[in-house]
Scaffold this active site. Sequence first.
Site, PDB file in Angstrom:
ATOM      1  N   GLY A  24       0.817  -1.323   0.005  1.00 50.21           N
ATOM      2  CA  GLY A  24      -0.154   0.082   0.080  1.00 50.21           C
ATOM      3  C   GLY A  24       0.976   1.126   0.138  1.00 50.21           C
ATOM      4  CB  ALA A  25       4.260   1.748  -0.727  1.00 53.56           C
TER       5      ALA A  25
ATOM      6  CB  ALA B 168     -10.437  -5.968  16.529  1.00 49.27           C
TER       7      ALA B 168
ATOM      8  CE  LYS C 274      -3.678  -0.763  11.369  1.00 49.01           C
ATOM      9  NZ  LYS C 274      -2.801  -0.794  10.412  1.00 49.01           N
TER      10      LYS C 274
ATOM     11  CG  ASN D 240       1.747   1.413   4.786  1.00 49.13           C
ATOM     12  OD1 ASN D 240       1.977   2.147   5.902  1.00 49.13           O
ATOM     13  ND2 ASN D 240       1.404   1.734   3.818  1.00 49.13           N
TER      14      ASN D 240
ATOM     15  NE  ARG E 218      -4.207   7.177   0.289  1.00 45.32           N
ATOM     16  CZ  ARG E 218      -5.554   7.096   0.212  1.00 45.32           C
ATOM     17  NH1 ARG E 218      -6.159   7.547  -0.623  1.00 45.32           N
ATOM     18  NH2 ARG E 218      -6.238   7.076   1.258  1.00 45.32           N
TER      19      ARG E 218
ATOM     20  CB  ILE F 291       0.395   9.633  10.850  1.00 41.28           C
ATOM     21  CG1 ILE F 291       0.877   8.900  11.992  1.00 41.28           C
ATOM     22  CG2 ILE F 291       1.602  10.321   9.891  1.00 41.28           C
ATOM     23  CD1 ILE F 291       2.021   9.617  13.108  1.00 41.28           C
TER      24      ILE F 291
ATOM     25  CB  SER G 148      -2.921   1.878  15.091  1.00 37.56           C
ATOM     26  OG  SER G 148      -3.659   3.006  15.621  1.00 37.56           O
TER      27      SER G 148
ATOM     28  CE1 TYR H 171      -6.703   1.304  11.010  1.00 34.48           C
ATOM     29  CE2 TYR H 171      -6.566   2.236  13.120  1.00 34.48           C
ATOM     30  CZ  TYR H 171      -6.133   2.256  11.904  1.00 34.48           C
ATOM     31  OH  TYR H 171      -4.721   2.536  11.470  1.00 34.48           O
TER      32      TYR H 171
HETATM   33  N1  NAD Z   1      -2.727   8.047   9.366  1.00 35.82           N
HETATM   34  C1  NAD Z   1      -2.462   7.706  10.686  1.00 35.82           C
HETATM   35  O1  NAD Z   1      -2.890   8.527  11.496  1.00 35.82           O
HETATM   36  C2  NAD Z   1      -2.444   6.246  10.865  1.00 35.82           C
HETATM   37  C3  NAD Z   1      -2.133   5.890  12.348  1.00 35.82           C
HETATM   38  C4  NAD Z   1      -1.930   4.655  12.875  1.00 35.82           C
HETATM   39  C5  NAD Z   1      -1.717   3.758  11.866  1.00 35.82           C
HETATM   40  N2  NAD Z   1      -1.804   3.962  10.466  1.00 35.82           N
HETATM   41  C6  NAD Z   1      -1.750   3.032   9.689  1.00 35.82           C
HETATM   42  O2  NAD Z   1      -0.596   3.198   8.604  1.00 35.82           O
HETATM   43  C7  NAD Z   1      -0.794   2.517   7.560  1.00 35.82           C
HETATM   44  C8  NAD Z   1      -0.937   3.535   6.482  1.00 35.82           C
HETATM   45  O3  NAD Z   1      -1.890   4.621   6.614  1.00 35.82           O
HETATM   46  P1  NAD Z   1      -2.073   5.850   5.872  1.00 35.82           P
HETATM   47  O4  NAD Z   1      -2.536   7.040   6.817  1.00 35.82           O
HETATM   48  O5  NAD Z   1      -0.902   6.087   5.030  1.00 35.82           O
HETATM   49  O6  NAD Z   1      -3.311   5.719   5.014  1.00 35.82           O
HETATM   50  P2  NAD Z   1      -3.744   5.757   3.309  1.00 35.82           P
HETATM   51  O7  NAD Z   1      -5.249   5.440   3.351  1.00 35.82           O
HETATM   52  O8  NAD Z   1      -3.069   7.140   2.701  1.00 35.82           O
HETATM   53  O9  NAD Z   1      -2.776   4.739   2.659  1.00 35.82           O
HETATM   54  C9  NAD Z   1      -3.054   3.187   2.878  1.00 35.82           C
HETATM   55  C10 NAD Z   1      -2.672   2.604   1.386  1.00 35.82           C
HETATM   56  O10 NAD Z   1      -3.141   1.195   1.673  1.00 35.82           O
HETATM   57  C11 NAD Z   1      -3.588   0.729   0.392  1.00 35.82           C
HETATM   58  N3  NAD Z   1      -4.465  -0.246   0.563  1.00 35.82           N
HETATM   59  C12 NAD Z   1      -5.736  -0.593   0.982  1.00 35.82           C
HETATM   60  N4  NAD Z   1      -6.455  -1.504   0.919  1.00 35.82           N
HETATM   61  C13 NAD Z   1      -5.435  -2.232   0.265  1.00 35.82           C
HETATM   62  C14 NAD Z   1      -5.499  -3.623  -0.194  1.00 35.82           C
HETATM   63  N5  NAD Z   1      -6.416  -4.392   0.397  1.00 35.82           N
HETATM   64  N6  NAD Z   1      -4.505  -4.130  -0.775  1.00 35.82           N
HETATM   65  C15 NAD Z   1      -3.382  -3.391  -1.226  1.00 35.82           C
HETATM   66  N7  NAD Z   1      -3.351  -2.047  -0.664  1.00 35.82           N
HETATM   67  C16 NAD Z   1      -4.393  -1.590  -0.027  1.00 35.82           C
HETATM   68  C17 NAD Z   1      -4.263   1.817  -0.280  1.00 35.82           C
HETATM   69  O11 NAD Z   1      -4.608   1.778  -1.683  1.00 35.82           O
HETATM   70  C18 NAD Z   1      -3.407   3.007   0.461  1.00 35.82           C
HETATM   71  O12 NAD Z   1      -2.418   3.216  -0.811  1.00 35.82           O
HETATM   72  C19 NAD Z   1      -2.133   1.812   7.767  1.00 35.82           C
HETATM   73  O13 NAD Z   1      -1.927   0.547   8.087  1.00 35.82           O
HETATM   74  C20 NAD Z   1      -2.928   2.535   8.847  1.00 35.82           C
HETATM   75  O14 NAD Z   1      -3.724   1.848   9.674  1.00 35.82           O
HETATM   76  C21 NAD Z   1      -2.053   5.449  10.233  1.00 35.82           C
END
Ligand code: NAD
Length: 244
Positions: A9-10, A154, A156, A87, A12, A185, A139, A152
């Site tokens: 999921g990289a 559960a 994590k 990720n 963005r 974040i 998380s 979510y």
């Molecule tokens: N943003 C925050 O505050 C925060 C806090 C704690 C944890 N996280 C975790 O960090 C990670 C990244 O989050 P983010 O904020 O960059 O979110 P985001 O939504 O910007 O990015 C998530 C990425 O995962 C991809 N994705 C979703 N479902 C998918 C699938 N089935 N197969 C392949 N790719 C898939 C999306 O296309 C996207 O590129 C996530 O695991 C999120 O739970 C984020």
Amino acid sequence: MSKVALITGATRGIGKQIALTFAKEGYNIAINYISENEDVENTKREIEKYKVKCFMAKGDISNFEDCEKFVKEVIEEYGQIDVLVNNAGITRDTLLMRMKKEDFEAVIDVNLVGTFNVTKNVIPYMVKARSGRIISVASVVGIAGNAGQTNYAASKAGIIGFTKSLAKEVASRNILVNAVAPGFIQTQMTDVLKDNVKEEIAKSIPLGRMGTVQDVANVIKFLASEESSYITGQVINIDGGMLM
Ligand SMILES: NC(=O)c1ccc[n+]([C@@H]2O[C@H](COP(=O)([O-])OP(=O)(O)OC[C@H]3O[C@@H](n4cnc5c(N)ncnc54)[C@H](O)[C@@H]3O)[C@@H](O)[C@H]2O)c1
């Protein structure tokens, strides 16, 4: 020879910044993504500016066959995967009273089952190489819980249990398995929050601000490096002191 990092999921958010940070360190990069959009080509171009290779591995991590296929493609391309960063993740927030079964299952399927699907397909290559790093993005919510996020949280919390168990299974093979637990974040995932909610959140964080994607990428870079070679089975909070 350059090391190889696969990040799910990289295209963005946090994942993209992790990929860019590894590219800057000289790793060849494999980026998993789920669907064609403009971010795919842009991300590849941005990574290649660091004079490293970038392979785009399409697949839905909640689908085991997709993971089997794209992990094989990465191995065909590079012959090795030194670092896996789990990720990719989604949210479907609502109170349990209103939550549909599909909302619960979708989040578990991507965040937790997806982590299993990718790791399960990568681990044989790391075992064979007797070396590897697996870092999963959990998380703080998986530790502390959060109203409106039973699904979510559960998923994590599951990643944390998965990480600790796998760390014990593969330590003797020189494979280190850790998780990070980001707080709030700034990404598209949290952009949906209203400004007043964001301000309230910032006030509740001892360091007084939301985290950046680079804050998260820096810790993951460390967990993939030689400097962290005595750390496994840990969860490192990246939360400005929210959880102590
Ligand atoms: N943003 C925050 O505050 C925060 C806090 C704690 C944890 N996280 C975790 O960090 C990670 C990244 O989050 P983010 O904020 O960059 O979110 P985001 O939504 O910007 O990015 C998530 C990425 O995962 C991809 N994705 C979703 N479902 C998918 C699938 N089935 N197969 C392949 N790719 C898939 C999306 O296309 C996207 O590129 C996530 O695991 C999120 O739970 C984020």
